[in-house]
Design an enzyme around this catalytic site. Sequence first.
Site, short mmCIF file in Angstrom:
data_model
loop_
_atom_site.label_atom_id
_atom_site.label_comp_id
_atom_site.label_asym_id
_atom_site.label_seq_id
_atom_site.Cartn_x
_atom_site.Cartn_y
_atom_site.Cartn_z
N LYS A 1 4.29 -2.01 2.33
CA LYS A 1 4.72 -1.30 3.54
C LYS A 1 4.66 0.22 3.35
O LYS A 1 4.54 0.97 4.33
CB LYS A 1 6.14 -1.73 3.93
CG LYS A 1 6.33 -3.22 4.11
CD LYS A 1 5.26 -3.84 4.96
CE LYS A 1 5.39 -5.32 5.20
NZ LYS A 1 5.53 -6.22 4.04
N TYR B 1 9.38 -19.86 6.15
CA TYR B 1 9.46 -18.49 5.65
C TYR B 1 10.64 -18.33 4.68
O TYR B 1 11.78 -18.65 5.03
CB TYR B 1 9.63 -17.52 6.83
CG TYR B 1 9.83 -16.09 6.39
CD1 TYR B 1 8.74 -15.27 6.12
CD2 TYR B 1 11.10 -15.57 6.21
CE1 TYR B 1 8.92 -13.97 5.70
CE2 TYR B 1 11.30 -14.27 5.78
CZ TYR B 1 10.20 -13.47 5.53
OH TYR B 1 10.39 -12.18 5.09
N TYR C 1 6.61 -13.81 -0.61
CA TYR C 1 5.22 -13.52 -0.25
C TYR C 1 4.25 -13.78 -1.40
O TYR C 1 3.46 -14.71 -1.38
CB TYR C 1 5.10 -12.05 0.20
CG TYR C 1 5.85 -11.72 1.45
CD1 TYR C 1 5.25 -11.88 2.69
CD2 TYR C 1 7.16 -11.25 1.41
CE1 TYR C 1 5.93 -11.57 3.86
CE2 TYR C 1 7.85 -10.94 2.57
CZ TYR C 1 7.23 -11.11 3.79
OH TYR C 1 7.91 -10.81 4.94
C1 LIG Z 1 5.38 -7.70 4.18
C2 LIG Z 1 4.86 -8.26 2.91
C3 LIG Z 1 3.64 -8.97 2.86
C4 LIG Z 1 2.84 -9.32 4.09
O1 LIG Z 1 2.18 -8.24 4.66
P1 LIG Z 1 1.95 -8.22 6.22
O2 LIG Z 1 1.29 -6.95 6.47
O3 LIG Z 1 3.33 -8.33 6.84
O4 LIG Z 1 1.12 -9.40 6.57
C5 LIG Z 1 3.17 -9.40 1.64
N1 LIG Z 1 3.87 -9.18 0.52
C6 LIG Z 1 5.06 -8.54 0.53
C7 LIG Z 1 5.77 -8.37 -0.76
C8 LIG Z 1 5.59 -8.06 1.72
O5 LIG Z 1 6.77 -7.42 1.71
#
Ligand SMILES: *Cc1c(COP(=O)(O)O)cnc(C)c1O
Length: 338
Positions: free
Chosen positions: A49, A263, A289
């Site tokens: 992010k 999720y 993730y």
């Molecule tokens: C938000 C996030 C993702 C996914 O990315 P998106 O752009 O939301 O698809 C992947 N890995 C981590 C650790 C994240 O925080």
Amino acid sequence: MNLTRFPRVGLTLSATPLEYLSNLTQHLGGPNLYIKRDDHTGLALGGNKTRKLEFLIGDALVKGATHIVTQGATQSNHVRQTIAAANKFGLKSTVLLEERVGDGHDDYYANGNVLLDQILGATIETRPGGVDMNKELEAVGERLRAAGEVPYLIPGGGSNPIGALGYVVSALELIVQANEQRLAIDHVVHATGSTGTQAGFLVGIEGSSGHIPVIGVSVRAPREKQEENVRRLARQTWELLGLRGEFPDAAVVVNSDYVGGGYGVPTEGMIEAVRLLARFEGILLDPVYTGKAFAGLVDLIRKGHFRKGENVVFLHTGGSAGLFAYRSILAPRPAFAR
Ligand SMILES: *Cc1c(COP(=O)(O)O)cnc(C)c1O
């Protein structure tokens, strides 16, 4: 591709490393494994992010914002990085945490990203799971406007065309590194959630005629829905950049076989993947993730999806702060008992 005409602040320290995973490559006996360390972007424990926030905060400042508002799940990495970015530019922040998962363990609600959100010092509000979080975001924006603030609303995950520009940058950076290292990348694998990462990355790759196949491993939505969402944002980002022709829809490939119960709900594969990378390479993944995406990569290797000799890059998108929220699952018996 010219990104300099978009407002942007500096948050990432420099290009993130592209490293060879020699131990794990040998252990799994499949393709050559590389990792792009976007977990090392350098802002309050880093993660994907941060790249999006360079453009989002840049836009917020140009628009005279005084207050950043965003939302995410309880253990949102996006929320943590957004607060840190806002702090760096003297902006206040209000964050809405949706109780999207929860196994009843205290760590999930108090440790990991939630602890860091508190240290970073945002105004934190919670919402029950399942409410329309974007509507909630708008309502908070209205409230702040009435109080004389200039709010800037960032959607969940920072995933709009402006945020996705951060991943166009990441793709261009990877292409430069591959050229420098004379590494012919055959595949890229990464986690996909709110879609900005995959959409931006694909626009960067396809917009510079890179044509590297990318697999987004879904952490939430089923394949068709996720592909549709990624495609929509990729087209918008392509347009924002004013690229010639049309975004090639066929480049969007999602695999949703590793979501498990939903999720943030742990899977056996996630636990194995977190331990594998930690024990063979000393690199920390996350439970929501990258753990699931890497579990997908390991499973696809075991199923012979990639040929030996091919070069596969795992894009590490960060999130290891979340490990502390999943202590009861990753280390059910504490090492010390007092
Ligand atoms: C938000 C996030 C993702 C996914 O990315 P998106 O752009 O939301 O698809 C992947 N890995 C981590 C650790 C994240 O925080």
